[in-house]
Design a protein around this motif. Structure first.
Motif: not given
Length: 354
Positions: A3-11, A76-78, A108-113, A344-353
């Motif tokens: 799962q990916t959680f993203v905040s997208l608020t705005g006027p 779930p984890r990560h 998120v950090r405690l879940k290894g994300g 780089r972010i996408a690759r970092a997420v891939h390594r974690v998971r």
């Protein structure tokens, strides 16, 4: 299920805010199997502007915050958490909100994300909100700031271009065929004085440009109409036009402009993406625009009209193809930097998971 959680608020009614939230969504997509988006009190038109995928879980309204937290805890984890880009108000009264964001980061950090904070700016820092925000930023694997002043305030993370510079450069019209000077000012600020009006009119006449006022934020529409009357220019209304259609019309206008004057940062960002020269010419400008452009190597964007002579203002409004080419090169570099960060972010997420 990742799962990916993203905040997208705005006027609603702010093309610039929609733009940077859309770019935030691009950073989030592809990092998980399921997308959960919190959009605050935004209407349906906002969801369409962002281009949220139909299979995303969308949480709307402040009453959905407890559910957002429950979903984070049950994930779930990560998991991946992507905060929205933009400006962060840290003045008094924002302490509870910052505590919530800190709690999200810890979950998120405690879940290894992975926690991602796209390029942002801090506004009105105060204690204890700033201290809470610094702690949450340090606990995030990716923390980016869009200007040097914010980086110094935060004391962590790294400098990066404003995420709006990733919205895509456009070739626009050849310089010799660009025929307009565009103006878009905030409606909440006082109307420019007679000297400002005379200077802009003189600059346009000297360069052989037509003055046109445009609207990138709905609340500025009356101001743009009034400025067109004072400047003897054309006025492009927003009216009832669909926001996505209006955004594309705006970008086509920027494609035809040599010079764009505004005190809204993402008016000038979009203008620079189209090859126009961005200028902030207002009384007592904030440092936000100057610092965000300085972060990509573009200087002398802002000028205080209350302390500048008419000659100095006219010099700032004298469009030159060389200046436009220099800015376009810096903007293209910023676009490449943002694409690299996203990769780089996408690759970092891939390594974690993995």
């Amino acid at each position: 299920m990742r799962q990916t959680f993203v905040s997208l608020t705005g006027p609603a009614g702010n093309i610039g805010d929609a733009l940077i939230r859309r770019e935030t969504l691009h950073w989030a997509r592809g990092t998980g199997d399921a997308l959960v988006a919190y959009t605050g009190d935004a209407p349906d038109a906002w969801l369409a502007q962002l281009g949220l995928p139909p299979d995303a879980t969308v949480l709307r309204g402040k009453t959905s915050v407890p559910r957002w937290l429950r979903l984070l805890i049950a994930a779930p984890r990560h998991p991946v958490l992507v905060f929205e880009a933009g400006e962060i108000p840290l003045d008094r009264g924002n302490e509870l909100r910052e505590l919530v964001f800190l709690a999200e980061t810890l979950i998120v950090r405690l879940k290894g994300g992975v926690v991602v904070r796209p390029p942002r700016g801090i506004r009105a820092p105060s204690s204890p909100a700033l201290g809470i925000h610094r702690l949450a930023a340090r606990l995030s694997q990716v923390t980016l700031w869009r200007d040097e002043g914010t980086l110094l305030t935060a004391r962590c993370g790294r400098l990066a271009p404003d995420i709006g510079f990733g919205a895509g450069t456009r070739s626009g019209s050849p310089w010799s065929e660009r025929s307009e000077l565009l103006v878009s000012l905030r409606g909440a600020r006082p109307l420019p004085d007679a000297a400002w009006v005379a200077t802009v009119r003189a600059a346009a006449a000297e360069a052989g440009l037509t003055i046109r006022t445009v609207v990138q934020v709905r609340e500025d529409e009356d101001r743009s109409r009034e400025l067109a009357r004072l400047l003897g220019g054309e006025f492009d209304a927003w009216g009832e036009t669909d926001p996505l259609v209006h955004e594309e019309r705006l970008r086509q206008r920027y494609d035809m402009a040599q010079l764009v004057i505004s005190d809204r940062m993402h008016v000038l960002v979009l203008a620079s993406l189209s090859g126009a020269i961005p200028v902030e010419l207002v009384p007592d400008p904030t440092r936000k625009i100057a610092e965000a452009f300085a972060a990509i190597g573009v200087h002398e964007v802002s000028l205080d009209s209350s302390t500048s002579s008419p000659d100095r203002m006219r010099a700032a409004l004298r469009p030159a193809a060389e200046r436009a080419a220099e800015i376009s090169e810096r903007v293209r570099d910023a676009e490449v930097t943002l694409a690299d960060l996203r990769g780089r972010i996408a690759r970092a997420v891939h390594r974690v998971r993995s």
